[in-house]
Design a protein around this motif. Sequence first.
Motif, mmCIF file in Angstrom:
data_model
loop_
_atom_site.group_PDB
_atom_site.id
_atom_site.type_symbol
_atom_site.label_atom_id
_atom_site.label_comp_id
_atom_site.label_asym_id
_atom_site.label_seq_id
_atom_site.Cartn_x
_atom_site.Cartn_y
_atom_site.Cartn_z
ATOM 1 N N GLN A 1 0.865 -1.184 0.000
ATOM 2 C CA GLN A 1 0.000 0.000 0.000
ATOM 3 C C GLN A 1 0.902 1.236 0.000
ATOM 4 O OE1 GLN A 1 -4.102 -0.539 1.864
ATOM 5 N NE2 GLN A 1 -2.792 -1.430 3.446
ATOM 6 N N VAL A 2 1.571 1.439 -1.116
ATOM 7 C CA VAL A 2 2.619 2.463 -1.217
ATOM 8 C C VAL A 2 2.016 3.864 -1.087
ATOM 9 C CG1 VAL A 2 4.455 3.392 -2.667
ATOM 10 C CG2 VAL A 2 3.948 0.931 -2.701
ATOM 11 N N PRO A 3 2.576 4.705 -0.212
ATOM 12 C CA PRO A 3 2.071 6.083 -0.104
ATOM 13 C C PRO A 3 2.666 6.980 -1.177
ATOM 14 C CG PRO A 3 3.835 5.747 1.476
ATOM 15 C CD PRO A 3 3.629 4.417 0.783
ATOM 16 N N VAL A 4 1.956 8.050 -1.478
ATOM 17 C CA VAL A 4 2.456 9.044 -2.434
ATOM 18 C C VAL A 4 2.508 10.395 -1.729
ATOM 19 C CG1 VAL A 4 1.585 7.823 -4.458
ATOM 20 C CG2 VAL A 4 0.125 9.485 -3.308
ATOM 21 N N LYS B 1 0.610 9.942 1.657
ATOM 22 C CA LYS B 1 -0.727 9.442 1.931
ATOM 23 C C LYS B 1 -0.959 8.161 1.140
ATOM 24 C CE LYS B 1 -5.572 10.917 1.213
ATOM 25 N NZ LYS B 1 -6.403 11.996 0.623
ATOM 26 N N ASN B 2 -1.592 7.164 1.777
ATOM 27 C CA ASN B 2 -2.131 6.016 1.052
ATOM 28 C C ASN B 2 -3.592 5.846 1.443
ATOM 29 O OD1 ASN B 2 -2.138 4.672 3.530
ATOM 30 N ND2 ASN B 2 -0.641 3.127 2.941
ATOM 31 N N ARG B 3 -4.193 4.739 1.098
ATOM 32 C CA ARG B 3 -5.627 4.568 1.351
ATOM 33 C C ARG B 3 -5.949 4.528 2.830
ATOM 34 N NH1 ARG B 3 -6.896 -0.717 2.660
ATOM 35 N NH2 ARG B 3 -9.031 -0.509 1.891
ATOM 36 N N GLN B 4 -4.961 4.289 3.680
ATOM 37 C CA GLN B 4 -5.182 4.122 5.102
ATOM 38 C C GLN B 4 -4.893 5.365 5.935
ATOM 39 O OE1 GLN B 4 -3.105 0.727 6.632
ATOM 40 N NE2 GLN B 4 -3.493 1.216 8.776
ATOM 41 N N ALA B 5 -3.814 6.093 5.602
ATOM 42 C CA ALA B 5 -3.345 7.135 6.521
ATOM 43 C C ALA B 5 -2.509 8.192 5.824
ATOM 44 C CB ALA B 5 -2.518 6.500 7.647
ATOM 45 N N TYR B 6 -2.349 9.321 6.533
ATOM 46 C CA TYR B 6 -1.341 10.308 6.194
ATOM 47 C C TYR B 6 -0.030 9.899 6.867
ATOM 48 C CZ TYR B 6 -4.873 13.504 4.362
ATOM 49 O OH TYR B 6 -5.871 14.072 3.618
ATOM 50 N N PHE B 7 1.096 10.058 6.148
ATOM 51 C CA PHE B 7 2.419 9.726 6.658
ATOM 52 C C PHE B 7 3.166 11.028 6.941
ATOM 53 C CE2 PHE B 7 0.911 6.039 4.649
ATOM 54 C CZ PHE B 7 1.724 4.942 4.884
ATOM 55 N N GLY C 1 2.734 0.153 3.938
ATOM 56 C CA GLY C 1 3.087 1.424 3.304
ATOM 57 C C GLY C 1 4.428 1.949 3.772
ATOM 58 N N LEU C 2 4.703 1.801 5.068
ATOM 59 C CA LEU C 2 5.977 2.282 5.612
ATOM 60 C C LEU C 2 7.168 1.539 5.011
ATOM 61 C CD1 LEU C 2 5.036 2.564 9.391
ATOM 62 C CD2 LEU C 2 5.709 4.474 7.912
ATOM 63 N N ALA C 3 7.073 0.212 4.952
ATOM 64 C CA ALA C 3 8.216 -0.578 4.482
ATOM 65 C C ALA C 3 8.609 -0.238 3.046
ATOM 66 C CB ALA C 3 7.929 -2.071 4.639
#
Length: 262
Positions: free
Chosen positions: A119-122, A144-150, A211-213
């Motif tokens: 779930q790669v963030p952009v 951001k990905n579908r789950q959270a803001y990073f 997403g983090l990894a």
Amino acid sequence: MQLTIHQIDAFTHALFKGNYAAVIPLESWLDDDLMLNIGAENNVSETAFTCRQTDGCFAIRWFSPLMEIDFCGHATLAAAYVLCEEHNVSQIRFIADAVGELIVIKNNDGSFAMTFPKQVPVEVKNPPQALLNGLSIQPIKVLKNRQAYFAVYESAKQVESLNTDSPLLKTLAPHDVVATAPSDEYDFVSRYFWPASGGDEDYVTGSIHTGLAPYWAKLLEKTQLTAYQASSRGGHIQCEVGESTVTLTGHAVRYLKGTIYL
């Protein structure tokens, strides 16, 4: 009706560390409202319900004290711990509506390896003001990905000392917030805040590491990473990043086994 309930501490070798989850194996699904009420009554970060399918896999659903959650890593680990023990197997195949098939393998050292879709963030060019105002330290970058803001920080010390304004972060729903930074001891650390979905801070959040990894793997130019979620209980996760998947590995320990009377 009587149901067996298990409570497992996930992503830890020791009791009272990691993140706790309740696991309730079912023969057939309960009414949604009843599962919501059980999740609220348990009042742990997630309650996982599993139901064996005709092809031998297990459908899985996750409920926080507030709502049904579409994906939860630590409760999947907890459910695999219970089902491997009950069925004397070393592999469990889960199926979930939001993320499809999830394979969990019990390793010889007792750890569990869970393979999930990436779930790669952009990167977000203009982060919401509620996010920035809700963090006591301003991040150097927001994704951001579908789950959270990073919220990305320069140091683990910043992540560990971060304070949040839960009412402000709650307005970001359905997205939660993860704070992350590189670390001298681990490849990266994180903390996860989810006031809209479950509580102010989650102890260890497997799902967000999908997403983090990938983010840290690209930045650090490595595919195998060590991660620590720096909550008050703390949790350790080994991450392996593939082309389209992330494998998260962690240990779990049993806290209790009991009976629900309905």
